[in-house]
Scaffold this motif. Structure first.
Motif, PDB file in Angstrom:
ATOM      1  N   GLY A  94       0.778  -1.229   0.000  1.00 16.31           N
ATOM      2  CA  GLY A  94       0.000   0.000   0.000  1.00 16.31           C
ATOM      3  C   GLY A  94       0.809   1.278   0.000  1.00 16.31           C
ATOM      4  O   GLY A  94       0.229   2.376  -0.049  1.00 16.31           O
ATOM      5  N   ARG A  95       2.146   1.187   0.051  1.00 12.56           N
ATOM      6  CA  ARG A  95       2.984   2.382   0.069  1.00 12.56           C
ATOM      7  C   ARG A  95       3.079   3.007  -1.325  1.00 12.56           C
ATOM      8  O   ARG A  95       2.999   2.334  -2.343  1.00 12.56           O
ATOM      9  N   ARG A  96       3.320   4.307  -1.353  1.00 18.68           N
ATOM     10  CA  ARG A  96       3.474   5.032  -2.616  1.00 18.68           C
ATOM     11  C   ARG A  96       4.921   4.911  -3.119  1.00 18.68           C
ATOM     12  O   ARG A  96       5.851   4.858  -2.321  1.00 18.68           O
ATOM     13  N   PHE A  97       5.071   4.905  -4.457  1.00 16.48           N
ATOM     14  CA  PHE A  97       6.428   4.874  -4.999  1.00 16.48           C
ATOM     15  C   PHE A  97       6.558   5.692  -6.283  1.00 16.48           C
ATOM     16  O   PHE A  97       7.670   5.854  -6.799  1.00 16.48           O
ATOM     17  N   GLU A  98       5.467   6.226  -6.819  1.00 15.56           N
ATOM     18  CA  GLU A  98       5.525   7.046  -8.035  1.00 15.56           C
ATOM     19  C   GLU A  98       5.623   8.523  -7.636  1.00 15.56           C
ATOM     20  O   GLU A  98       4.799   9.019  -6.856  1.00 15.56           O
ATOM     21  N   ALA A  99       6.634   9.214  -8.190  1.00 17.03           N
ATOM     22  CA  ALA A  99       6.909  10.603  -7.825  1.00 17.03           C
ATOM     23  C   ALA A  99       6.740  11.520  -9.027  1.00 17.03           C
ATOM     24  O   ALA A  99       7.053  11.153 -10.162  1.00 17.03           O
ATOM     25  N   VAL A 100       6.240  12.713  -8.747  1.00 14.22           N
ATOM     26  CA  VAL A 100       6.049  13.751  -9.766  1.00 14.22           C
ATOM     27  C   VAL A 100       6.701  15.032  -9.262  1.00 14.22           C
ATOM     28  O   VAL A 100       6.606  15.368  -8.076  1.00 14.22           O
ATOM     29  N   LEU A 101       7.381  15.749 -10.166  1.00 10.87           N
ATOM     30  CA  LEU A 101       7.991  17.029  -9.832  1.00 10.87           C
ATOM     31  C   LEU A 101       7.205  18.148 -10.498  1.00 10.87           C
ATOM     32  O   LEU A 101       6.923  18.084 -11.698  1.00 10.87           O
ATOM     33  N   ILE A 102       6.852  19.177  -9.727  1.00 16.30           N
ATOM     34  CA  ILE A 102       6.161  20.341 -10.269  1.00 16.30           C
ATOM     35  C   ILE A 102       7.096  21.546 -10.159  1.00 16.30           C
ATOM     36  O   ILE A 102       7.527  21.915  -9.067  1.00 16.30           O
ATOM     37  N   VAL A 103       7.414  22.134 -11.305  1.00 13.18           N
ATOM     38  CA  VAL A 103       8.227  23.337 -11.373  1.00 13.18           C
ATOM     39  C   VAL A 103       7.276  24.512 -11.564  1.00 13.18           C
ATOM     40  O   VAL A 103       6.766  24.751 -12.655  1.00 13.18           O
ATOM     41  N   GLY A 104       7.026  25.231 -10.483  1.00  7.15           N
ATOM     42  CA  GLY A 104       6.083  26.336 -10.548  1.00  7.15           C
ATOM     43  C   GLY A 104       5.973  27.002  -9.196  1.00  7.15           C
ATOM     44  O   GLY A 104       6.416  26.448  -8.182  1.00  7.15           O
ATOM     45  N   PRO A 105       5.379  28.184  -9.146  1.00  4.80           N
ATOM     46  CA  PRO A 105       5.272  28.910  -7.869  1.00  4.80           C
ATOM     47  C   PRO A 105       4.307  28.223  -6.913  1.00  4.80           C
ATOM     48  O   PRO A 105       3.103  28.128  -7.203  1.00  4.80           O
ATOM     49  N   PRO A 106       4.770  27.722  -5.783  1.00 10.62           N
ATOM     50  CA  PRO A 106       3.878  27.025  -4.844  1.00 10.62           C
ATOM     51  C   PRO A 106       2.856  27.933  -4.186  1.00 10.62           C
ATOM     52  O   PRO A 106       1.912  27.446  -3.569  1.00 10.62           O
TER      53      PRO A 106
END
Length: 383
Positions: A94-106
């Motif tokens: 059930g653990r997460r392993f897929e990662a996404v990077l967002i380049v933008g103003p948080p």
């Protein structure tokens, strides 16, 4: 009990026999009319309700039942697909392993909404930050799977050093503890989204009004910084993710789709027909599109397959696309709201085009782009 195919055959045979009898009776009726010159009797007029009841009573109940069952199965599969398919893959525990990077103003509302939605769908989301204010914006989310990635744009060396932190995270196995057993897994870098912020730029209507400082800032943010980020480690990280995909799949024991890692340019562009001072905003969009075009062209050289026929076998190729969202502010768009819109429901039945757009449609589009095997060059949403 006959199987599904036999049932369909029986119904088809009944329909065929019924059609054959109707055709035969129609032929006999037409022949009698042609031979007999006696004028036909005046037809008896029935009410609309009685006529409808008579027509419905002639329907074969087995046909109606079969159509209802098939319709129910189709509806169930559609609803199940819409609820389950837009979820990131998880490990067996059930653990997460897929990662996404967002380049933008948080600090942007658009970025914040997207970060939270991707997180709810099962992704580990990294967001680039450049100062303390942006770090606090990410930390305020209070979710361990929403993480800041500090970037230093002072030079090419500082950018590479910043991105090495991401590379180190991806190359180092994560530890998970289930009961008395200890296990480890690797993160899979699904893709990166570059989201420009078009909502805070100054408004100009003439070239003479543009301040050199504002123009230099725009060039820095929309072209030089993003290009430096791509060329000093981000594209390499996506290519490395393609190289390691099979190894991560075997190590984690989870199937990973064939689609390569993604680089998505998101142009969330505000449009107002009442605003005439859009010169600087148009410049900003043109610069961003120019960077996308050249990045797409350079990356395309690494494509060794045939679109929709032979998949690409070169891991140096990454899927690059642009999502253009035209945000019509004059239409009072509900993009940042996910509540039920009664006007949208009404337009579905009236046939009137509705320009209102909920955040759900935008987020679904982003999720689908991340998980599609083959992408078009440009996608457009008119809000």
């Amino acid at each position: 009990m006959p199987d599904f195919a036999d049932s369909v055959f029986d119904v088809s045979n009944i329909v065929f026999q019924t059609s054959k009898n109707l055709i035969s009776k129609s032929y006999d009726h037409m022949r009698n009319i042609w031979i007999d010159t006696t004028p036909p009797p005046t037809p008896v007029h029935h009410s609309v309700i009685r006529t409808s009841i008579n027509q419905f009573s002639r329907l074969d109940l087995k046909t109606v039942f079969l159509a209802t069952v098939l319709g129910g199965i189709g509806t169930y599969r559609y609803l199940k697909h819409s609820k389950t398919q837009r979820r990131a893959r998880l490990l067996p525990n059930g653990r997460r392993f897929e990662a996404v990077l967002i380049v933008g103003p948080p600090t942007s509302v658009v970025v914040q909404k997207l970060v939270n939605d991707l997180n709810r769908r099962g992704y580990i989301v990294y967001v680039t930050v450049t100062n303390e204010l942006e770090v606090k914006a990410i930390e305020s989310e209070r979710d361990a799977d929403i993480k800041p990635l500090l970037l230093n744009y002072d030079s090419a060396l500082t950018i590479r050093t910043s991105l090495l932190r991401l590379a180190s995270i991806l190359e180092t196995p994560e530890l998970t503890h289930t009961g008395d057993d200890s296990d480890s897994y690797f993160l899979h870098f699904k893709g990166a989204l570059i989201i420009a912020d078009y909502f805070k730029y100054p408004k100009y209507s003439k070239l003479a009004e543009i301040e050199p400082r504002d123009f230099n800032t725009m060039i820095q943010n929309q072209f030089l910084k993003i290009n430096a980020l791509l060329q000093n480690g981000l594209i390499s990280a996506l290519q490395e993710s393609n190289n390691r995909r099979n190894e991560i799949e075997k190590f984690n024991g989870v199937s990973i789709s064939e689609c390569p890692s993604k680089l998505i340019f998101v142009n969330f562009f505000p449009i107002s027909t009442k605003e005439k001072r859009r010169l600087f905003l148009d410049f900003t969009l043109d610069i961003n599109n120019l960077l996308f075009e050249y990045t797409y062209k350079e990356n395309r050289k690494n494509y060794f397959g045939i679109p929709y026929i032979i998949p690409n076998k070169n891991p140096d190729y990454i899927d690059i696309t642009k999502l253009q969202v035209n945000f019509y502010q004059d239409e009072e768009s509900k993009l940042l709201s996910s509540s039920i819109d009664m006007l949208k429901l009404r337009s579905m039945f009236s046939g009137i085009r509705n320009k209102k757009l909920t955040s759900r449609k935008f987020h679904h589009q982003v999720f689908d782009l991340l998980n599609t095997n083959s992408l078009k060059k440009i996608y457009t949403i008119n809000a």
